[in-house]
Design a protein around this motif. Structure first.
Motif, mmCIF file in Angstrom:
data_model
loop_
_atom_site.group_PDB
_atom_site.id
_atom_site.type_symbol
_atom_site.label_atom_id
_atom_site.label_comp_id
_atom_site.label_asym_id
_atom_site.label_seq_id
_atom_site.Cartn_x
_atom_site.Cartn_y
_atom_site.Cartn_z
ATOM 1 N N MET A 1 -85.913 31.720 3.800
ATOM 2 C CA MET A 1 -87.048 31.167 4.737
ATOM 3 C C MET A 1 -86.838 29.980 5.312
ATOM 4 O O MET A 1 -86.447 29.133 4.895
ATOM 5 C CB MET A 1 -88.130 30.823 3.495
ATOM 6 N N LYS A 2 -86.814 30.197 6.851
ATOM 7 C CA LYS A 2 -86.134 29.076 7.796
ATOM 8 C C LYS A 2 -87.553 28.483 8.559
ATOM 9 O O LYS A 2 -87.232 27.271 9.269
ATOM 10 C CB LYS A 2 -85.164 29.608 8.746
ATOM 11 N N LYS A 3 -88.511 29.139 8.704
ATOM 12 C CA LYS A 3 -89.682 28.599 9.350
ATOM 13 C C LYS A 3 -90.909 28.996 8.971
ATOM 14 O O LYS A 3 -91.107 30.411 8.737
ATOM 15 C CB LYS A 3 -89.589 29.119 10.867
ATOM 16 N N GLN A 73 -90.872 33.766 15.763
ATOM 17 C CA GLN A 73 -89.922 34.309 14.717
ATOM 18 C C GLN A 73 -90.109 33.615 13.321
ATOM 19 O O GLN A 73 -89.009 33.089 12.739
ATOM 20 C CB GLN A 73 -88.320 34.242 15.077
ATOM 21 N N ASP A 75 -91.004 33.162 9.567
ATOM 22 C CA ASP A 75 -90.907 33.904 8.301
ATOM 23 C C ASP A 75 -91.934 33.890 7.546
ATOM 24 O O ASP A 75 -92.064 34.975 6.643
ATOM 25 C CB ASP A 75 -89.853 33.262 7.270
ATOM 26 N N ALA A 76 -92.871 33.033 7.519
ATOM 27 C CA ALA A 76 -93.766 32.830 6.294
ATOM 28 C C ALA A 76 -94.841 32.204 7.004
ATOM 29 O O ALA A 76 -94.983 31.249 7.689
ATOM 30 C CB ALA A 76 -93.534 32.186 5.094
ATOM 31 N N ASN A 98 -94.640 42.217 8.329
ATOM 32 C CA ASN A 98 -93.331 41.755 7.477
ATOM 33 C C ASN A 98 -93.260 40.322 7.608
ATOM 34 O O ASN A 98 -92.138 39.959 8.078
ATOM 35 C CB ASN A 98 -92.162 42.642 8.215
ATOM 36 N N ILE A 99 -94.528 39.646 7.636
ATOM 37 C CA ILE A 99 -94.438 38.282 7.279
ATOM 38 C C ILE A 99 -95.011 37.955 6.270
ATOM 39 O O ILE A 99 -95.559 38.508 5.660
ATOM 40 C CB ILE A 99 -95.322 37.748 8.519
ATOM 41 N N ARG A 316 -90.840 32.946 -1.793
ATOM 42 C CA ARG A 316 -89.518 33.560 -1.553
ATOM 43 C C ARG A 316 -88.902 34.464 -2.704
ATOM 44 O O ARG A 316 -87.884 34.847 -2.708
ATOM 45 C CB ARG A 316 -88.575 32.251 -1.609
#
Length: 367
Positions: A1-3, A73, A75-76, A98-99, A316
């Motif tokens: 998880m980057k963003k 882009q 991730d969550a 797909n988020i 995660r």
């Protein structure tokens, strides 16, 4: 998880972002045109204007939030509280794109979002409940007969609601029909659903809520209670943790009941199970809030745990790595809400004049 995109504003958006940044994750803020210079906007790594100030055109615009998330882009998405935090359709859309939604699954929100469905889900776990209707009802005549069987006073509550809307205390049969009609009307206007249920009114109860945390691996713990008995018009004024009236044995019993409620809907993430406690220490399941609560900091203070960090780790797919026996109460905490009201006019809303405001010099927090 980057963003992570924080789909909220104000204090809660800023609070979430502080933990997200602490974890080394990039943050995205959304804002209405009125919030262009708000602290959460300037604090975030990226910020996108989402629309006009009216909530339906900005913070409640789920389609646009998801488009922004995909474009950047993300991730969550963390919903905070309020706005879309308990909107099952929004969660479904997030999942379909797909988020990761940092919160429970849409099915759990649907079940616990209806008080009738919630009671149906938990009845198999022998959770004590206040005597009342098993199904939603809108027929006034039928409701009157049920109220007489339960015995007055009774409480009329909106099936799809919260925050005191669509809620009426009725002392006798003579005033029941009028109060029932008002409750249905208010519930329809506030939630688009006029169905209500009727239950025995417990006079002068204590309102105890239990914070739970559940991971996707089937492990659930409770983080003790918050007492929110001091309310005005069904709105919380003071939150206290721990409660001054719970014995260790009763605390354990209510905590175990809260865990069972979470398991009844396959709950994942942070949630709050609310109970009523009568004057003889009998407790009854009230409802479950499927989000982070406004008052979550008092739980953080007494446990030393960062609830937002736990939410993100669970999202995660990580294990809680918490054993119930190892979670301890450390100290005492209060949260007091400041309301702009006129105490000389039945505490009705009144803006008034703010003459002095001093920021705290220190913040003793786990965050």
């Amino acid at each position: 998880m980057k963003k992570i995109l924080v789909a909220n504003r104000g204090e809660i958006a800023l609070r979430i972002m502080k933990t997200v940044k602490k974890m080394g994750i990039k943050t995205v803020a959304i804002y209405s045109t009125a919030d262009r210079e708000a602290p959460h906007v300037t604090y975030a790594d990226e910020a996108v204007c989402i629309g006009e100030p009216i909530a339906s055109a900005s913070y409640l615009n789920g389609d646009k939030i998801i488009k922004i998330a995909k474009k950047l882009q993300v991730d969550a998405i963390h919903p905070g509280y309020g706005f879309l935090s308990e909107n099952a359709e929004f969660v479904k859309q997030v999942e379909a794109n797909n988020i990761i939604f940092i919160g429970p699954k849409s099915e759990s929100i649907l079940i616990m979002g209806s008080k009738i469905a919630a009671k149906e889900a938990v009845k198999h776990y022998n959770i004590p409940m206040v005597p009342g209707t098993k199904e939603a009802i809108t027929d006034v005549k039928e409701a009157t007969e049920i109220a007489n069987k339960i015995g007055f006073p009774v409480l009329i509550k909106a099936s799809a609601g919260g925050g005191g809307k669509g809620m009426r205390i009725v002392e006798n049969e003579h005033e029941f029909e009028a109060q029932m009609s008002r409750a249905i009307s208010e519930a329809t206007h506030a939630f688009g659903d006029g169905s209500v249920f009727i239950e025995k009114y417990i006079a002068s109860p204590r309102h105890i809520e239990i914070q739970i945390m559940a991971d996707s691996l089937g492990h659930t713990v409770h983080l003790f209670e918050r007492e929110c008995s001091i309310q005005r018009r069904h709105q919380k004024v003071i939150e206290e943790a721990p409660s001054a009236v719970l014995s260790p044995a009763l605390r354990d019993k209510m905590g175990e009941a809260a865990i069972k409620v979470a398991k009844a809907c396959n709950y994942i993430g942070a949630g709050t199970v609310e109970f009523l406690l009568d004057d003889t220490n009998n407790f009854y399941f009230l409802e479950m809030n499927t989000r982070l609560q406004v008052e979550h900091p008092v739980t953080e203070y007494i446990t030393g745990l960062d609830l937002v960090e736990l939410q993100i780790k669970i999202a995660r797919g990580e294990s809680l790595n918490l054993i119930q026996a190892d979670i301890e109460i450390k100290g005492h905490a209060f949260e007091l809400r400041v309301y702009a009201e006129d105490p000389l006019n039945d505490f009705l809303p009144s803006i008034g004049t703010l003459k002095v405001y001093k920021m705290p010099e220190e913040q003793h927090s786990c965050r």
